[in-house]
Design a protein around this motif. Sequence first.
Motif, PDB file in Angstrom:
ATOM      1  N   THR A 116      -4.622  12.755  12.539  1.00  0.00           N
ATOM      2  CA  THR A 116      -4.618  14.115  13.102  1.00  0.00           C
ATOM      3  C   THR A 116      -5.804  14.932  12.607  1.00  0.00           C
ATOM      4  OG1 THR A 116      -3.225  14.943  11.321  1.00  0.00           O
ATOM      5  CG2 THR A 116      -2.101  14.210  13.321  1.00  0.00           C
ATOM      6  N   GLY A 117      -6.638  14.351  11.739  1.00  0.00           N
ATOM      7  CA  GLY A 117      -7.779  15.075  11.195  1.00  0.00           C
ATOM      8  C   GLY A 117      -7.476  15.825   9.911  1.00  0.00           C
ATOM      9  N   GLN A 118      -6.231  15.762   9.442  1.00  0.00           N
ATOM     10  CA  GLN A 118      -5.864  16.395   8.175  1.00  0.00           C
ATOM     11  C   GLN A 118      -6.556  15.669   7.020  1.00  0.00           C
ATOM     12  OE1 GLN A 118      -3.753  18.989   7.581  1.00  0.00           O
ATOM     13  NE2 GLN A 118      -2.966  19.287   9.635  1.00  0.00           N
ATOM     14  N   THR A 119      -6.786  16.390   5.945  1.00  0.00           N
ATOM     15  CA  THR A 119      -7.405  15.792   4.759  1.00  0.00           C
ATOM     16  C   THR A 119      -6.353  15.614   3.674  1.00  0.00           C
ATOM     17  OG1 THR A 119      -9.514  16.854   5.267  1.00  0.00           O
ATOM     18  CG2 THR A 119      -9.191  16.093   3.008  1.00  0.00           C
ATOM     19  N   LEU A 120      -6.291  14.409   3.146  1.00  0.00           N
ATOM     20  CA  LEU A 120      -5.424  14.096   2.016  1.00  0.00           C
ATOM     21  C   LEU A 120      -6.308  13.797   0.822  1.00  0.00           C
ATOM     22  CD1 LEU A 120      -2.964  11.629   3.811  1.00  0.00           C
ATOM     23  CD2 LEU A 120      -2.666  14.089   3.450  1.00  0.00           C
ATOM     24  N   THR A 121      -5.962  14.318  -0.338  1.00  0.00           N
ATOM     25  CA  THR A 121      -6.731  14.064  -1.553  1.00  0.00           C
ATOM     26  C   THR A 121      -5.984  13.034  -2.398  1.00  0.00           C
ATOM     27  OG1 THR A 121      -7.543  16.337  -1.522  1.00  0.00           O
ATOM     28  CG2 THR A 121      -7.800  15.112  -3.591  1.00  0.00           C
ATOM     29  N   VAL A 122      -6.677  11.965  -2.738  1.00  0.00           N
ATOM     30  CA  VAL A 122      -6.082  10.899  -3.547  1.00  0.00           C
ATOM     31  C   VAL A 122      -6.008  11.366  -5.000  1.00  0.00           C
ATOM     32  CG1 VAL A 122      -6.312   8.506  -4.351  1.00  0.00           C
ATOM     33  CG2 VAL A 122      -7.026   9.131  -2.015  1.00  0.00           C
ATOM     34  N   GLN A 123      -4.849  11.187  -5.600  1.00  0.00           N
ATOM     35  CA  GLN A 123      -4.664  11.453  -7.024  1.00  0.00           C
ATOM     36  C   GLN A 123      -4.199  10.143  -7.649  1.00  0.00           C
ATOM     37  OE1 GLN A 123      -1.911  14.713  -7.287  1.00  0.00           O
ATOM     38  NE2 GLN A 123      -3.460  16.202  -6.690  1.00  0.00           N
ATOM     39  N   ALA A 124      -5.050   9.570  -8.461  1.00  0.00           N
ATOM     40  CA  ALA A 124      -4.742   8.269  -9.047  1.00  0.00           C
ATOM     41  C   ALA A 124      -4.989   8.302 -10.544  1.00  0.00           C
ATOM     42  CB  ALA A 124      -5.606   7.196  -8.395  1.00  0.00           C
ATOM     43  N   ASN A 125      -4.047   7.738 -11.274  1.00  0.00           N
ATOM     44  CA  ASN A 125      -4.200   7.617 -12.722  1.00  0.00           C
ATOM     45  C   ASN A 125      -3.320   6.466 -13.200  1.00  0.00           C
ATOM     46  OD1 ASN A 125      -1.511   8.599 -13.061  1.00  0.00           O
ATOM     47  ND2 ASN A 125      -2.280  10.695 -12.882  1.00  0.00           N
ATOM     48  N   GLY A 136      -0.702  21.554  -0.339  1.00  0.00           N
ATOM     49  CA  GLY A 136      -0.714  21.533  -1.797  1.00  0.00           C
ATOM     50  C   GLY A 136       0.385  20.690  -2.411  1.00  0.00           C
ATOM     51  N   ASN A 137       1.210  20.042  -1.581  1.00  0.00           N
ATOM     52  CA  ASN A 137       2.244  19.133  -2.092  1.00  0.00           C
ATOM     53  C   ASN A 137       1.586  17.846  -2.571  1.00  0.00           C
ATOM     54  OD1 ASN A 137       4.480  20.747  -1.225  1.00  0.00           O
ATOM     55  ND2 ASN A 137       4.157  19.987   0.852  1.00  0.00           N
ATOM     56  N   THR A 138       2.058  17.309  -3.667  1.00  0.00           N
ATOM     57  CA  THR A 138       1.633  15.977  -4.094  1.00  0.00           C
ATOM     58  C   THR A 138       2.809  15.046  -3.889  1.00  0.00           C
ATOM     59  OG1 THR A 138       0.080  16.834  -5.710  1.00  0.00           O
ATOM     60  CG2 THR A 138       0.771  14.547  -5.984  1.00  0.00           C
ATOM     61  N   ILE A 139       2.610  14.059  -3.038  1.00  0.00           N
ATOM     62  CA  ILE A 139       3.653  13.092  -2.735  1.00  0.00           C
ATOM     63  C   ILE A 139       3.242  11.770  -3.387  1.00  0.00           C
ATOM     64  CG2 ILE A 139       4.955  11.926  -0.939  1.00  0.00           C
ATOM     65  CD1 ILE A 139       3.042  14.968   0.021  1.00  0.00           C
ATOM     66  N   HIS A 140       4.164  11.189  -4.138  1.00  0.00           N
ATOM     67  CA  HIS A 140       3.859   9.993  -4.913  1.00  0.00           C
ATOM     68  C   HIS A 140       4.262   8.719  -4.188  1.00  0.00           C
ATOM     69  CE1 HIS A 140       2.778  12.379  -8.394  1.00  0.00           C
ATOM     70  NE2 HIS A 140       3.776  13.172  -8.054  1.00  0.00           N
ATOM     71  N   VAL A 141       3.456   7.703  -4.376  1.00  0.00           N
ATOM     72  CA  VAL A 141       3.742   6.373  -3.847  1.00  0.00           C
ATOM     73  C   VAL A 141       4.727   5.715  -4.799  1.00  0.00           C
ATOM     74  CG1 VAL A 141       2.751   4.092  -3.388  1.00  0.00           C
ATOM     75  CG2 VAL A 141       1.494   6.154  -2.713  1.00  0.00           C
ATOM     76  N   MET A 156       6.289   6.119   0.259  1.00  0.00           N
ATOM     77  CA  MET A 156       6.183   7.379  -0.479  1.00  0.00           C
ATOM     78  C   MET A 156       7.553   8.034  -0.639  1.00  0.00           C
ATOM     79  SD  MET A 156       2.694   8.919   1.057  1.00  0.00           S
ATOM     80  CE  MET A 156       2.420   9.831  -0.444  1.00  0.00           C
ATOM     81  N   ARG A 157       7.615   8.953  -1.598  1.00  0.00           N
ATOM     82  CA  ARG A 157       8.860   9.663  -1.901  1.00  0.00           C
ATOM     83  C   ARG A 157       8.961  11.009  -1.201  1.00  0.00           C
ATOM     84  NH1 ARG A 157       8.566   9.706  -8.149  1.00  0.00           N
ATOM     85  NH2 ARG A 157       7.342   7.831  -8.321  1.00  0.00           N
ATOM     86  N   GLY A 158       8.106  11.293  -0.271  1.00  0.00           N
ATOM     87  CA  GLY A 158       8.126  12.578   0.416  1.00  0.00           C
ATOM     88  C   GLY A 158       7.454  12.481   1.766  1.00  0.00           C
ATOM     89  N   VAL A 159       7.394  13.615   2.444  1.00  0.00           N
ATOM     90  CA  VAL A 159       6.804  13.696   3.775  1.00  0.00           C
ATOM     91  C   VAL A 159       5.554  14.557   3.694  1.00  0.00           C
ATOM     92  CG1 VAL A 159       7.208  14.350   6.177  1.00  0.00           C
ATOM     93  CG2 VAL A 159       9.097  13.459   4.794  1.00  0.00           C
ATOM     94  N   ILE A 160       4.461  14.056   4.202  1.00  0.00           N
ATOM     95  CA  ILE A 160       3.182  14.762   4.177  1.00  0.00           C
ATOM     96  C   ILE A 160       3.206  15.894   5.198  1.00  0.00           C
ATOM     97  CG2 ILE A 160       0.708  14.536   4.692  1.00  0.00           C
ATOM     98  CD1 ILE A 160       0.951  11.619   3.653  1.00  0.00           C
ATOM     99  N   GLY A 161       2.737  17.066   4.779  1.00  0.00           N
ATOM    100  CA  GLY A 161       2.569  18.180   5.704  1.00  0.00           C
ATOM    101  C   GLY A 161       3.797  19.026   5.948  1.00  0.00           C
ATOM    102  N   VAL A 162       4.863  18.798   5.209  1.00  0.00           N
ATOM    103  CA  VAL A 162       6.052  19.650   5.311  1.00  0.00           C
ATOM    104  C   VAL A 162       6.506  19.994   3.896  1.00  0.00           C
ATOM    105  CG1 VAL A 162       6.820  18.648   7.503  1.00  0.00           C
ATOM    106  CG2 VAL A 162       7.687  17.715   5.376  1.00  0.00           C
ATOM    107  N   ALA A 163       7.306  21.035   3.773  1.00  0.00           N
ATOM    108  CA  ALA A 163       7.843  21.377   2.455  1.00  0.00           C
ATOM    109  C   ALA A 163       8.755  20.243   2.021  1.00  0.00           C
ATOM    110  CB  ALA A 163       8.615  22.686   2.518  1.00  0.00           C
ATOM    111  N   ASN A 164       8.431  19.624   0.917  1.00  0.00           N
ATOM    112  CA  ASN A 164       9.178  18.458   0.456  1.00  0.00           C
ATOM    113  C   ASN A 164      10.240  18.850  -0.551  1.00  0.00           C
ATOM    114  OD1 ASN A 164       8.076  15.821   1.473  1.00  0.00           O
ATOM    115  ND2 ASN A 164       6.187  16.873   0.911  1.00  0.00           N
ATOM    116  N   ALA A 166      12.227  16.094  -1.534  1.00  0.00           N
ATOM    117  CA  ALA A 166      12.454  14.802  -2.182  1.00  0.00           C
ATOM    118  C   ALA A 166      11.542  14.607  -3.382  1.00  0.00           C
ATOM    119  CB  ALA A 166      12.245  13.667  -1.181  1.00  0.00           C
ATOM    120  N   ASP A 167      10.278  14.990  -3.261  1.00  0.00           N
ATOM    121  CA  ASP A 167       9.361  14.749  -4.366  1.00  0.00           C
ATOM    122  C   ASP A 167       8.111  15.597  -4.200  1.00  0.00           C
ATOM    123  OD1 ASP A 167       8.239  13.559  -6.652  1.00  0.00           O
ATOM    124  OD2 ASP A 167       7.184  12.099  -5.426  1.00  0.00           O
ATOM    125  N   THR A 168       7.942  16.553  -5.027  1.00  0.00           N
ATOM    126  CA  THR A 168       6.721  17.330  -5.059  1.00  0.00           C
ATOM    127  C   THR A 168       6.276  17.441  -6.494  1.00  0.00           C
ATOM    128  OG1 THR A 168       7.955  19.388  -5.209  1.00  0.00           O
ATOM    129  CG2 THR A 168       7.267  18.716  -3.007  1.00  0.00           C
TER     130      THR A 168
END
Length: 185
Positions: A116-125, A136-141, A156-164, A166-168
């Motif tokens: 859809t052209g949305q941007t997701l930022t990868v957070q990996a550690n 601004g939600n962070t959804i974890h794999v 994933m433990r949540g849904v991208i682009g909606v108020a989560n 399950a996991d934020t």
Amino acid sequence: MSKVVIGAISTVALTLYGCGGGSDDTTAAPAPKESIAELATSANLTTLVAALTAADLAGTFADAKAGPFTVFAPSNDALEGVTEVSADVLKQHVVPGKYDAAALLAMDGKKLKTLTGQTLTVQANSFGIGLEDPLGNTIHVDRAKIPASNGMIHRMRGVIGVANTADTTTSTTTTTTTFTTKPGD
């Protein structure tokens, strides 16, 4: 001197073993035969499959010649109680290309563009992989690297682009208490 040579050989052997060179089996792992849609039915993603079918997107992910795609798929738990998910919300979980867990771990801070052209930022550690969505939600794999014939699935433990719910990302509050004593007490 011999300890240094043995140490160097051990280091090289471990490095090769970690890269796959420590195995006598030189055959590559067989390519997955099942598509993203077929695998999703057996990976605790049946609610997602129903949503894809309702949004008329299941055929896209069932086609082994389509893609490759990387699907960041909400688990059944993340979609519990959801009765309908729009095609646009579903497409926010898909990026063109095939990104396995190792590639995502190396992409900390990098951006991915969804269908859809949305941007997701990868957070990996060292704790794993998460994606920050535009809200601004962070959804974890919670289960990475489910290979398919036409891409890769990461559950994933949540849904991208909606108020989560399950996991934020959670924040922690620290309270500081200061004690003052009189001299000599």
